[in-house]
Design a protein around this motif. Structure first.
Motif, short mmCIF file in Angstrom:
data_model
loop_
_atom_site.label_atom_id
_atom_site.label_comp_id
_atom_site.label_asym_id
_atom_site.label_seq_id
_atom_site.Cartn_x
_atom_site.Cartn_y
_atom_site.Cartn_z
N THR A 53 0.84 -1.21 0.00
CA THR A 53 0.00 0.00 0.00
C THR A 53 0.87 1.25 0.00
O THR A 53 0.60 2.22 -0.72
N ARG A 54 1.95 1.23 0.79
CA ARG A 54 2.90 2.35 0.77
C ARG A 54 3.43 2.57 -0.65
O ARG A 54 3.47 3.70 -1.14
N GLN A 55 3.81 1.48 -1.32
CA GLN A 55 4.34 1.62 -2.67
C GLN A 55 3.31 2.22 -3.62
O GLN A 55 3.64 3.04 -4.47
N ILE A 56 2.05 1.79 -3.48
CA ILE A 56 1.00 2.31 -4.37
C ILE A 56 0.77 3.80 -4.10
O ILE A 56 0.64 4.59 -5.03
N ARG A 230 -7.08 -0.15 -8.81
CA ARG A 230 -6.24 -1.35 -8.67
C ARG A 230 -7.01 -2.48 -7.98
O ARG A 230 -6.90 -3.65 -8.35
N ALA A 231 -7.78 -2.11 -6.96
CA ALA A 231 -8.55 -3.13 -6.24
C ALA A 231 -9.57 -3.77 -7.19
O ALA A 231 -9.78 -4.99 -7.17
N LYS A 232 -10.18 -2.93 -8.02
CA LYS A 232 -11.20 -3.44 -8.94
C LYS A 232 -10.56 -4.34 -10.00
O LYS A 232 -11.11 -5.41 -10.32
N MET A 309 -6.83 -1.57 4.08
CA MET A 309 -8.11 -2.27 4.31
C MET A 309 -9.05 -2.06 3.12
O MET A 309 -9.74 -2.98 2.68
N LEU A 310 -9.07 -0.83 2.59
CA LEU A 310 -9.91 -0.54 1.42
C LEU A 310 -9.41 -1.30 0.20
O LEU A 310 -10.18 -1.85 -0.58
N LYS A 342 -3.68 -9.29 -6.09
CA LYS A 342 -4.82 -10.22 -6.10
C LYS A 342 -5.79 -9.82 -5.00
O LYS A 342 -5.42 -9.18 -4.03
N ARG A 343 -7.03 -10.27 -5.20
CA ARG A 343 -8.01 -9.99 -4.17
C ARG A 343 -7.73 -10.85 -2.94
O ARG A 343 -7.42 -12.03 -3.06
N PHE A 344 -7.82 -10.25 -1.78
CA PHE A 344 -7.58 -10.99 -0.54
C PHE A 344 -8.73 -11.96 -0.27
O PHE A 344 -9.90 -11.60 -0.39
#
Ligand code: FA5
Ligand code: MG
Length: 449
Positions: A53-56, A230-232, A309-310, A342-344
């Protein structure tokens, strides 16, 4: 001074990241589990979701405009954490009930803003990002943990280096080069408010503050949009029919001693608005005191855990501390290729075990205070965490009243025990709860009802 307790830390010194600091018994209040966390550095651990997440987030604030500082020690002075930022001497954030102290002048940073003044003074770039672990005595629930991670960011413009000294024009030009997005963001409040959120009129014009505010908000909105995109994409890889909830964001007026005007950004998540960051136009005194008086600009502080978390749809903040391979293996290879996200997959959902406890406070300790002997809710939170560790999911006040005759105060808390790794047996949960009750009596002097 917190109430004397049997679990009170006693060491004469602590060593954090190779630095040994003498403790002062009147101030030292950091329990072992919190001190242990200083060595974890999850924000730098390859393939850890906090690090990913930091990298993103970083990828949205590109070098060389932004310089990255990811290795500042968590041990800071009260000057760094509070004074340099304009916190008044009596600010509640300074209290032992809220902050982990090593001694009177040394503490575990409560926010990455502790490094603002030093980074402005170093003046190595126009923008910077600082990722780090931060420490707070706080509530216990699925989005609060006593150790979490923040990303500080700042961008500033030097009056002496923009064409014609016109900072507003320079900022608007930079705004044109920011990524665009087409999400409608709610922003109901005016950019400034004369009392609550004033323009720093001694130092810059409304046009400058407005332009800086737009640059700030647009930069942060784009970052959140990127996280959601990215999450999508990750979800669509597994399920081509995946339909996401639409992304909803809103700006809320806020207050920080070191920015004005100030705002918070909230994102709608799992049925509720989740605050993800605070930000604002930097108080000019920070630049002046750091020896760069001709700079002006913005700063923000994001909760990395909340963004993670998001991004991964991780339901509970405690998971980040898990060493369970069913958790960690899901992120393998992502640090080196952010597009392989990948999705968690939730690997378990074990049943919760709620238990209530009600007690009388000891005579003369009114709730809410933080002077000697006074009862503070954060003491309950920490005590439960010290006994039950990461098996505690949520602690919530469910009732309180004052007896009309005796004037004694009664409080009732609901503690939800739930392991992330196995089903708690009744025996385990009862044993934990009994130990919590015993500690409440021993350490806080309450009387169980
Ligand atoms: C601050 O810490 C300010 N330093 C932010 C800031 C920086 C404002 C620069 C202006 C300029 P706050 O206490 O609201 O603000 O925390 C910032 C974010 O950290 C929150 O929005 C939230 O996402 C996260 N956060 C706060 N407390 C916790 C917690 N206990 N657990 C997890 N995340 C938390
Ligand atoms: Mg906040």
């Amino acid at each position: 001074v917190p109430p004397k307790s049997s679990s009170q830390p006693k060491a004469v010194s602590v060593t954090v990241r190779g630095q040994t600091i003498s403790t002062d018994p009147a101030w030292f209040n950091a329990p072992a589990n919190v001190l242990d966390a200083t060595s974890r550095r999850l924000h730098l651990q390859e393939d850890h979701p906090i690090s990913i997440t930091r990298q993103i987030i970083q990828s949205n604030f590109p070098a060389p405009t932004y310089k990255f500082y990811n290795d500042y020690s968590p041990i800071v002075t009260t000057a760094q954490n509070f004074d340099s930022l304009g916190f008044p001497p009596n600010h509640p954030g300074r209290a032992l009930s809220d902050t982990y102290y090593i001694n009177e002048k040394t503490l575990l940073r409560t926010h990455t803003s502790a490094h603002q003044a030093d980074t402005f003074r170093a003046n190595e770039s126009d923008g910077y990002l600082i990722a780090a672990d931060v420490y707070r005595r706080d509530a216990i629930d699925r989005s609060h943990y006593p150790v979490f991670h923040q990303m500080e960011g700042s961008m500033s413009w030097d009056r002496n280096q923009v064409p014609g000294g016109d900072v507003a024009a320079a900022v608007w030009k930079d705004i044109e080069n920011l990524p665009k997005h087409d999400i409608q963001v709610d922003d109901p409040n005016p950019a400034m408010h004369p009392e609550r959120n004033p323009l720093q009129e001694a130092h810059h014009s409304a046009a400058e503050a407005e332009a800086i505010g737009v640059h700030l908000k647009r930069s942060l909105e784009s970052m959140v949009v990127d996280v959601f995109t990215r999450a999508k994409a990750a979800a669509l890889k597994e399920d081509p029919d995946f339909v996401d909830e639409p992304l909803q964001m809103r700006w809320v007026e806020a207050y920080f001693p070191f920015t004005s005007p100030s705002w918070e950004l909230e994102v709608y998540y799992a049925g509720d608005w989740l605050e993800v960051l605070g930000c604002g136009v930097v108080q000019q005194d920070l630049f002046i005191n750091a020896g760069v008086p001709s700079r002006l600009g913005w700063a923000f502080g994001i909760g990395i855990d909340r963004i993670a978390m998001l991004l991964f749809k991780i339901p509970d903040i405690r998971l980040f501390w898990s060493k369970d391979n069913r958790f960690l293996s899901q992120f393998q290879g992502v640090s080196n290729n952010l597009d392989s996200l990948k999705r968690f997959q939730v690997f378990s959902k074990y049943p919760p075990c709620p238990k209530d406890v009600s007690f009388w406070l000891s005579q003369g300790s009114a709730a809410g205070g933080n002077t000697k002997g006074a009862f503070h809710e954060n003491d309950v939170m920490e005590l439960v965490r010290n006994v039950a560790g990461d098996v505690v999911e949520d602690v919530r006040l469910i009732d309180e009243f004052t007896h009309p005759k005796t004037a004694r105060k009664s409080m009732a808390y609901r503690i939800v025990y739930r392991s992330l790794e196995h089903t708690l047996t009744h025996k385990e949960a009862n044993e934990l709860h009994d130990r919590v009750c015993a500690a409440l009596v021993n350490d806080l002097g309450v009387e169980i009802r």
